[in-house]
Design a protein around this motif. Structure first.
Motif, mmCIF file in Angstrom:
data_model
loop_
_atom_site.group_PDB
_atom_site.id
_atom_site.type_symbol
_atom_site.label_atom_id
_atom_site.label_comp_id
_atom_site.label_asym_id
_atom_site.label_seq_id
_atom_site.Cartn_x
_atom_site.Cartn_y
_atom_site.Cartn_z
ATOM 1 N N THR A 140 0.834 -1.200 0.000
ATOM 2 C CA THR A 140 0.000 0.000 0.000
ATOM 3 C C THR A 140 0.872 1.255 0.000
ATOM 4 O OG1 THR A 140 -1.706 -1.196 1.214
ATOM 5 C CG2 THR A 140 -1.865 1.205 1.225
ATOM 6 N N VAL A 141 1.940 1.240 0.805
ATOM 7 C CA VAL A 141 2.842 2.391 0.856
ATOM 8 C C VAL A 141 3.577 2.557 -0.477
ATOM 9 C CG1 VAL A 141 4.823 3.442 2.019
ATOM 10 C CG2 VAL A 141 3.136 2.160 3.347
ATOM 11 N N ASP A 142 4.013 1.444 -1.077
ATOM 12 C CA ASP A 142 4.692 1.525 -2.380
ATOM 13 C C ASP A 142 3.794 2.216 -3.406
ATOM 14 O OD1 ASP A 142 6.948 0.208 -1.433
ATOM 15 O OD2 ASP A 142 6.312 -1.765 -2.160
ATOM 16 N N VAL A 143 2.531 1.801 -3.463
ATOM 17 C CA VAL A 143 1.595 2.381 -4.437
ATOM 18 C C VAL A 143 1.384 3.873 -4.143
ATOM 19 C CG1 VAL A 143 -0.787 2.291 -5.311
ATOM 20 C CG2 VAL A 143 0.488 0.179 -4.933
ATOM 21 N N TYR A 144 1.278 4.222 -2.859
ATOM 22 C CA TYR A 144 1.117 5.630 -2.460
ATOM 23 C C TYR A 144 2.351 6.450 -2.864
ATOM 24 C CZ TYR A 144 0.462 9.680 0.658
ATOM 25 O OH TYR A 144 0.336 10.953 1.159
ATOM 26 N N LEU A 145 3.539 5.918 -2.597
ATOM 27 C CA LEU A 145 4.773 6.623 -2.959
ATOM 28 C C LEU A 145 4.870 6.832 -4.472
ATOM 29 C CD1 LEU A 145 7.334 4.809 -0.617
ATOM 30 C CD2 LEU A 145 6.775 7.248 -0.522
ATOM 31 N N ILE A 146 4.467 5.822 -5.241
ATOM 32 C CA ILE A 146 4.577 5.892 -6.699
ATOM 33 C C ILE A 146 3.510 6.807 -7.297
ATOM 34 C CG2 ILE A 146 4.304 4.545 -8.826
ATOM 35 C CD1 ILE A 146 5.615 2.173 -7.327
ATOM 36 N N PHE A 147 2.249 6.525 -7.008
ATOM 37 C CA PHE A 147 1.143 7.199 -7.689
ATOM 38 C C PHE A 147 0.853 8.585 -7.126
ATOM 39 C CE2 PHE A 147 0.419 2.873 -8.921
ATOM 40 C CZ PHE A 147 -0.237 2.928 -10.141
ATOM 41 N N VAL A 148 1.025 8.753 -5.818
ATOM 42 C CA VAL A 148 0.609 10.005 -5.169
ATOM 43 C C VAL A 148 1.795 10.960 -4.999
ATOM 44 C CG1 VAL A 148 -0.471 11.009 -3.112
ATOM 45 C CG2 VAL A 148 -1.286 8.822 -4.003
ATOM 46 N N LEU A 149 2.876 10.465 -4.404
ATOM 47 C CA LEU A 149 4.021 11.337 -4.135
ATOM 48 C C LEU A 149 5.025 11.359 -5.284
ATOM 49 C CD1 LEU A 149 4.683 10.707 -0.327
ATOM 50 C CD2 LEU A 149 3.128 12.335 -1.418
ATOM 51 N N GLN A 150 4.827 10.479 -6.270
ATOM 52 C CA GLN A 150 5.677 10.423 -7.472
ATOM 53 C C GLN A 150 7.163 10.322 -7.116
ATOM 54 O OE1 GLN A 150 3.928 13.836 -9.635
ATOM 55 N NE2 GLN A 150 2.857 12.327 -10.880
ATOM 56 N N ARG A 151 7.437 9.388 -6.199
ATOM 57 C CA ARG A 151 8.824 9.101 -5.825
ATOM 58 C C ARG A 151 9.419 8.158 -6.884
ATOM 59 N NH1 ARG A 151 9.239 10.851 -0.408
ATOM 60 N NH2 ARG A 151 7.914 12.715 -0.393
ATOM 61 N N ALA A 152 10.639 8.450 -7.290
ATOM 62 C CA ALA A 152 11.201 7.819 -8.484
ATOM 63 C C ALA A 152 11.905 6.486 -8.251
ATOM 64 C CB ALA A 152 12.171 8.792 -9.167
ATOM 65 N N ASP A 153 12.152 6.124 -6.985
ATOM 66 C CA ASP A 153 12.981 4.931 -6.751
ATOM 67 C C ASP A 153 12.293 3.901 -5.858
ATOM 68 O OD1 ASP A 153 15.298 3.424 -7.156
ATOM 69 O OD2 ASP A 153 16.240 4.170 -5.331
ATOM 70 N N VAL A 154 11.126 3.429 -6.306
ATOM 71 C CA VAL A 154 10.349 2.437 -5.542
ATOM 72 C C VAL A 154 10.074 1.239 -6.449
ATOM 73 C CG1 VAL A 154 8.188 1.991 -4.306
ATOM 74 C CG2 VAL A 154 9.223 4.290 -4.228
ATOM 75 N N PHE A 155 10.383 0.037 -5.978
ATOM 76 C CA PHE A 155 9.938 -1.177 -6.677
ATOM 77 C C PHE A 155 9.062 -1.979 -5.731
ATOM 78 C CE2 PHE A 155 9.842 -5.474 -8.232
ATOM 79 C CZ PHE A 155 9.671 -5.290 -9.595
ATOM 80 N N PRO A 156 7.775 -2.179 -6.078
ATOM 81 C CA PRO A 156 6.858 -2.884 -5.174
ATOM 82 C C PRO A 156 7.014 -4.404 -5.273
ATOM 83 C CG PRO A 156 5.679 -2.161 -7.136
ATOM 84 C CD PRO A 156 7.105 -1.727 -7.304
ATOM 85 N N MET A 157 7.890 -4.963 -4.456
ATOM 86 C CA MET A 157 8.144 -6.411 -4.511
ATOM 87 C C MET A 157 6.901 -7.239 -4.194
ATOM 88 S SD MET A 157 10.661 -8.137 -5.555
ATOM 89 C CE MET A 157 12.342 -7.898 -6.066
ATOM 90 N N GLY A 158 5.904 -6.611 -3.548
ATOM 91 C CA GLY A 158 4.668 -7.328 -3.242
ATOM 92 C C GLY A 158 3.641 -7.247 -4.353
ATOM 93 N N ASP A 159 4.001 -6.658 -5.492
ATOM 94 C CA ASP A 159 3.031 -6.477 -6.577
ATOM 95 C C ASP A 159 3.200 -7.587 -7.608
ATOM 96 O OD1 ASP A 159 1.110 -4.228 -7.790
ATOM 97 O OD2 ASP A 159 2.274 -5.126 -9.409
ATOM 98 N N LEU A 160 2.188 -8.452 -7.707
ATOM 99 C CA LEU A 160 2.285 -9.619 -8.590
ATOM 100 C C LEU A 160 2.464 -9.237 -10.045
ATOM 101 C CD1 LEU A 160 -0.362 -12.137 -7.179
ATOM 102 C CD2 LEU A 160 2.110 -12.439 -7.292
ATOM 103 N N ALA A 161 1.773 -8.189 -10.493
ATOM 104 C CA ALA A 161 1.867 -7.788 -11.900
ATOM 105 C C ALA A 161 3.295 -7.363 -12.238
ATOM 106 C CB ALA A 161 0.888 -6.660 -12.195
ATOM 107 N N ALA A 162 3.891 -6.536 -11.377
ATOM 108 C CA ALA A 162 5.264 -6.065 -11.629
ATOM 109 C C ALA A 162 6.259 -7.219 -11.581
ATOM 110 C CB ALA A 162 5.640 -4.986 -10.620
ATOM 111 N N VAL A 163 6.110 -8.081 -10.579
ATOM 112 C CA VAL A 163 7.049 -9.198 -10.414
ATOM 113 C C VAL A 163 6.923 -10.197 -11.566
ATOM 114 C CG1 VAL A 163 7.591 -11.207 -8.968
ATOM 115 C CG2 VAL A 163 7.277 -8.964 -7.915
ATOM 116 N N ASN A 164 5.680 -10.529 -11.957
ATOM 117 C CA ASN A 164 5.490 -11.479 -13.058
ATOM 118 C C ASN A 164 5.976 -10.903 -14.388
ATOM 119 O OD1 ASN A 164 4.500 -13.461 -11.397
ATOM 120 N ND2 ASN A 164 2.359 -12.918 -11.709
ATOM 121 N N ALA A 165 5.753 -9.604 -14.596
ATOM 122 C CA ALA A 165 6.255 -8.957 -15.816
ATOM 123 C C ALA A 165 7.779 -8.977 -15.845
ATOM 124 C CB ALA A 165 5.725 -7.532 -15.900
#
Length: 205
Positions: A140-165
């Motif tokens: 949840t924090v990763d998504v908030y950092l990426i989409f809301v605060l637009q922080r440039a250096d976050v990889f959401p290891m808990g995100d299945l779509a990103a990991v599978n891609a």
């Protein structure tokens, strides 16, 4: 302290920079074009939306959010706390997620949590403050950092779509453990978010 962020002004050049250093990311842009620069406003409603997206499809999360909007109009902490349990259930909220949202609303109303203030904090401080709340974990924090605060250096290891891609793009077997992916992800610093958006773009395409 300079925060590492991205914006419409530098997003495409950051994509090009990563593509210049990683042929697999370059191939995504060649095949599918640039990813959209996804973003969301820094609001209570946005955090409710991200909580709804935990471990369910994006479509069912959006359906619940839209039902909530129908019920209360503007999604504010005050309006959320005024709902009965029956009304929450009518908006497709599980008991668990209803509890998380009510707790979040109370924290905002008490002033314990200050969303505008998050914008000036470093990533790890944002993470510490948000994960202290019931129902908010690292994804949840990763998504908030990426989409809301637009922080440039976050990889959401808990995100299945990103990991599978990532596995598909890099030719890893499906059963590859996430720890084995870390060296690849580390290679994308300090713009892991941009790599994530390219991977999501590939996944959705």
């Amino acid at each position: 302290m300079m925060l590492n962020t991205f914006s419409t002004y530098n997003f495409l050049s950051l994509c090009d920079g990563l593509a210049g250093a990683d042929a697999d990311l370059a191939a995504i842009i060649e095949a599918h074009g640039y990813p959209p620069m996804w973003n969301r406003p820094n609001t209570f409603e946005t955090l409710v939306h991200i909580i709804l997206e935990q471990q369910v499809s994006l479509a069912s999360a959006l359906a619940a959010l839209n039902k909530l909007r129908e019920f209360i109009g503007e999604v504010t902490p005050e309006a959320a706390l005024a709902l009965s349990d029956e009304e929450w259930r009518a908006c497709y909220f599980s008991r668990q997620k209803m509890g998380y949202v009510k707790y979040l609303a109370a924290e905002l109303l008490s002033g314990e949590l200050d969303l505008p203030g998050m914008g000036i904090l470093p990533d790890e401080e944002v993470r510490a403050r948000l994960t202290a709340l019931k129902g908010i974990g690292n994804w949840t924090v990763d998504v908030y950092l990426i989409f809301v605060l637009q922080r440039a250096d976050v990889f959401p290891m808990g995100d299945l779509a990103a990991v599978n891609a990532l596995k598909r793009v890099k030719g890893f077997p499906r059963e590859t453990h996430r720890d084995e992916l870390l060296p690849v992800v580390e290679g994308w610093r300090p713009y892991r978010t941009i790599a994530t958006m390219l991977l999501w773009h590939y996944y959705l395409s």
